[in-house]
Design a protein around this motif. Structure first.
Motif, short mmCIF file in Angstrom:
data_model
loop_
_atom_site.label_atom_id
_atom_site.label_comp_id
_atom_site.label_asym_id
_atom_site.label_seq_id
_atom_site.Cartn_x
_atom_site.Cartn_y
_atom_site.Cartn_z
N ARG A 343 -4.53 3.55 -46.62
CA ARG A 343 -4.65 2.23 -47.26
C ARG A 343 -6.12 1.92 -47.50
O ARG A 343 -6.94 2.03 -46.59
CB ARG A 343 -4.03 1.16 -46.36
N ASP A 344 -6.44 1.59 -48.77
CA ASP A 344 -7.81 1.16 -49.07
C ASP A 344 -7.89 -0.33 -48.80
O ASP A 344 -7.09 -1.10 -49.32
CB ASP A 344 -8.15 1.46 -50.53
N MET A 345 -8.85 -0.72 -47.99
CA MET A 345 -9.00 -2.14 -47.65
C MET A 345 -10.39 -2.61 -48.00
O MET A 345 -11.35 -1.83 -47.92
CB MET A 345 -8.83 -2.35 -46.14
N ARG A 346 -10.51 -3.89 -48.35
CA ARG A 346 -11.84 -4.47 -48.49
C ARG A 346 -12.45 -4.51 -47.10
O ARG A 346 -11.73 -4.65 -46.10
CB ARG A 346 -11.75 -5.86 -49.12
N LEU A 347 -13.76 -4.42 -47.05
CA LEU A 347 -14.44 -4.31 -45.77
C LEU A 347 -14.04 -5.43 -44.80
O LEU A 347 -13.74 -5.20 -43.63
CB LEU A 347 -15.95 -4.32 -46.01
N GLU A 348 -13.99 -6.66 -45.33
CA GLU A 348 -13.67 -7.82 -44.48
C GLU A 348 -12.25 -7.70 -43.93
O GLU A 348 -11.99 -7.97 -42.75
CB GLU A 348 -13.86 -9.11 -45.30
N GLU A 349 -11.34 -7.25 -44.81
CA GLU A 349 -9.94 -7.07 -44.42
C GLU A 349 -9.83 -5.99 -43.32
O GLU A 349 -9.12 -6.15 -42.32
CB GLU A 349 -9.16 -6.64 -45.67
N ALA A 350 -10.59 -4.89 -43.51
CA ALA A 350 -10.56 -3.80 -42.52
C ALA A 350 -11.11 -4.29 -41.19
O ALA A 350 -10.56 -3.97 -40.13
CB ALA A 350 -11.37 -2.61 -43.03
N ARG A 351 -12.17 -5.06 -41.23
CA ARG A 351 -12.76 -5.57 -39.98
C ARG A 351 -11.76 -6.46 -39.24
O ARG A 351 -11.60 -6.36 -38.04
CB ARG A 351 -14.03 -6.39 -40.30
#
Ligand code: GLY
Length: 359
Positions: A343-351
């Motif tokens: 899953r590709d996530m935006r950095l904020e979402e991944a954090r």
């Protein structure tokens, strides 16, 4: 003997058997003779296998260099060695250059081979030198740690570290063969042996619930689990040799693992960091049963599931992950034991997501 085929552009075999080290020279001589049949002399005389340079480190030198030399000499090779200091500090461009210069001094040609006898540092460095010398010569991987047997020796990722980070200079260069002798793991310190199991447990979570269950029950046979973990890696690498798609699955748990390694200034070893990353990413999904099974399996196999580093320090390292693409980061999500998705996530979402796993 167990054999796994890696169907990359230049296909090769991974051979797994207790005691195979003694036959490794004969196996490679046979392989080279077969691949040279077109060039055999008209009178049918056997083609000499040529030179081999055994690259190893000082720890492995004391244990297995002589046995390996004897085996390759018996196979008809003209043998020399290049011994490096043990540890990550040797995985540099300077050491790779010295190795390549040594090959030139020894008059190696493109029909000669390198034998990488050691763990991940030796394998990555020797493979990288093999990719550079004369624009690429053949090399064989003989891993001496569980970690390098189930992961780095297969798949052709070779590299050295730069001052800016690990593995920043490298090449995809597949080995000619991988020869795994699980008997060599008998001399590994207990912690290093168990760290290698983390990558095999990871392989089970990615694609093989039976492999995972053998760790969960604590009843595994090391030769068997290595063959299964290598088969999973071989299948994924065969689909995506150059790491642009499915190969990312092999990074399950690695976003946190790399962050933990860096935040600990590499005091926490890679295998332990992968175990911590596996647990955290499972917990982040909110799937309680999956998390519990991974926790139990890590614990009974002598692996950690958490560390003392504050969560914020780990998350700060994730933002610096070199695998990040702009503002997005690829996270591998375990759906159930034996199935994961990329899953590709935006950095904020991944954090935010990974933060739940570190609570
Ligand atoms: N160690 C992950 C890979 O080979 O892609």
């Amino acid at each position: 003997m167990k054999t796994v085929f890696v169907k990359t552009e230049k296909p090769y075999e991974v051979l797994i058997e207790h005691g195979i080290l003694d036959r490794s020279g004969a196996i490679m001589a046979g392989h080279i003779a077969n691949s040279m049949l077109d060039f055999a002399s008209a009178d049918g005389a056997l083609v000499a296998p040529g030179k081999c340079c055994i690259v190893t480190d000082k720890n492995v030198e004391a244990l297995y260099l002589e046995e390996t030399r004897v085996s390759f000499k018996a196979g008809g090779f003209d043998v020399c060695n290049f011994v490096i200091d043990g540890g990550e500090a040797s995985k540099t461009m300077q050491v790779a250059t010295s190795l390549v210069e040594f090959l030139a001094e020894m008059r190696f040609t493109r029909s000669d081979i390198i034998v990488a006898l050691g763990g991940g540092v030796v394998g990555d460095l020797a493979g990288f030198a093999a990719s550079m010398y004369m624009r690429g010569i053949n090399y064989v991987q003989i891993p001496t740690t569980v970690l390098s047997a189930v992961d780095s020796s297969v798949g052709g990722k070779t590299a050295v570290n730069l001052s800016e980070g690990k593995n920043l200079a490298g090449a995809f260069h597949q080995p000619m063969k991988v020869i795994i002798d699980p008997g060599l793991f008998d001399t590994l310190p207990n912690d290093i042996y168990h760290q290698g199991l983390a990558e095999a447990i990871k392989a089970g979570v990615i694609a093989d619930r039976f492999l995972f269950e053998s760790f969960e029950l604590g009843t595994f046979d090391i030769e068997d689990v290595i063959a299964k973990a290598v088969a999973i890696k071989a299948r994924i690498v065969s689909l995506d040799e150059n790491d642009i798609g499915e190969r990312a699955l092999l990074n399950l748990g690695h976003t946190i693992a790399h962050a933990v390694e860096k935040a600990s200034a590499f005091e926490i070893a890679h295998g332990d960091a992968v175990a911590i990353g596996l647990y955290a990413v499972a917990k982040a999904t909110g799937a309680k049963k999956l998390t519990e099974r991974i926790y139990r399996t890590l614990t009974i196999n002598g692996l950690p599931w958490s560390c003392d580093i504050p969560k914020e320090e780990i998350l700060a390292q994730i933002a610096l992950d070199k695998k990040r693409k702009g503002d997005s980061i690829r996270v591998i999500i375990p759906l159930r034991i034996g199935e994961c998705e990329i899953r590709d996530m935006r950095l904020e979402e991944a954090r935010e997501f990974l933060s739940r796993g570190l609570e």
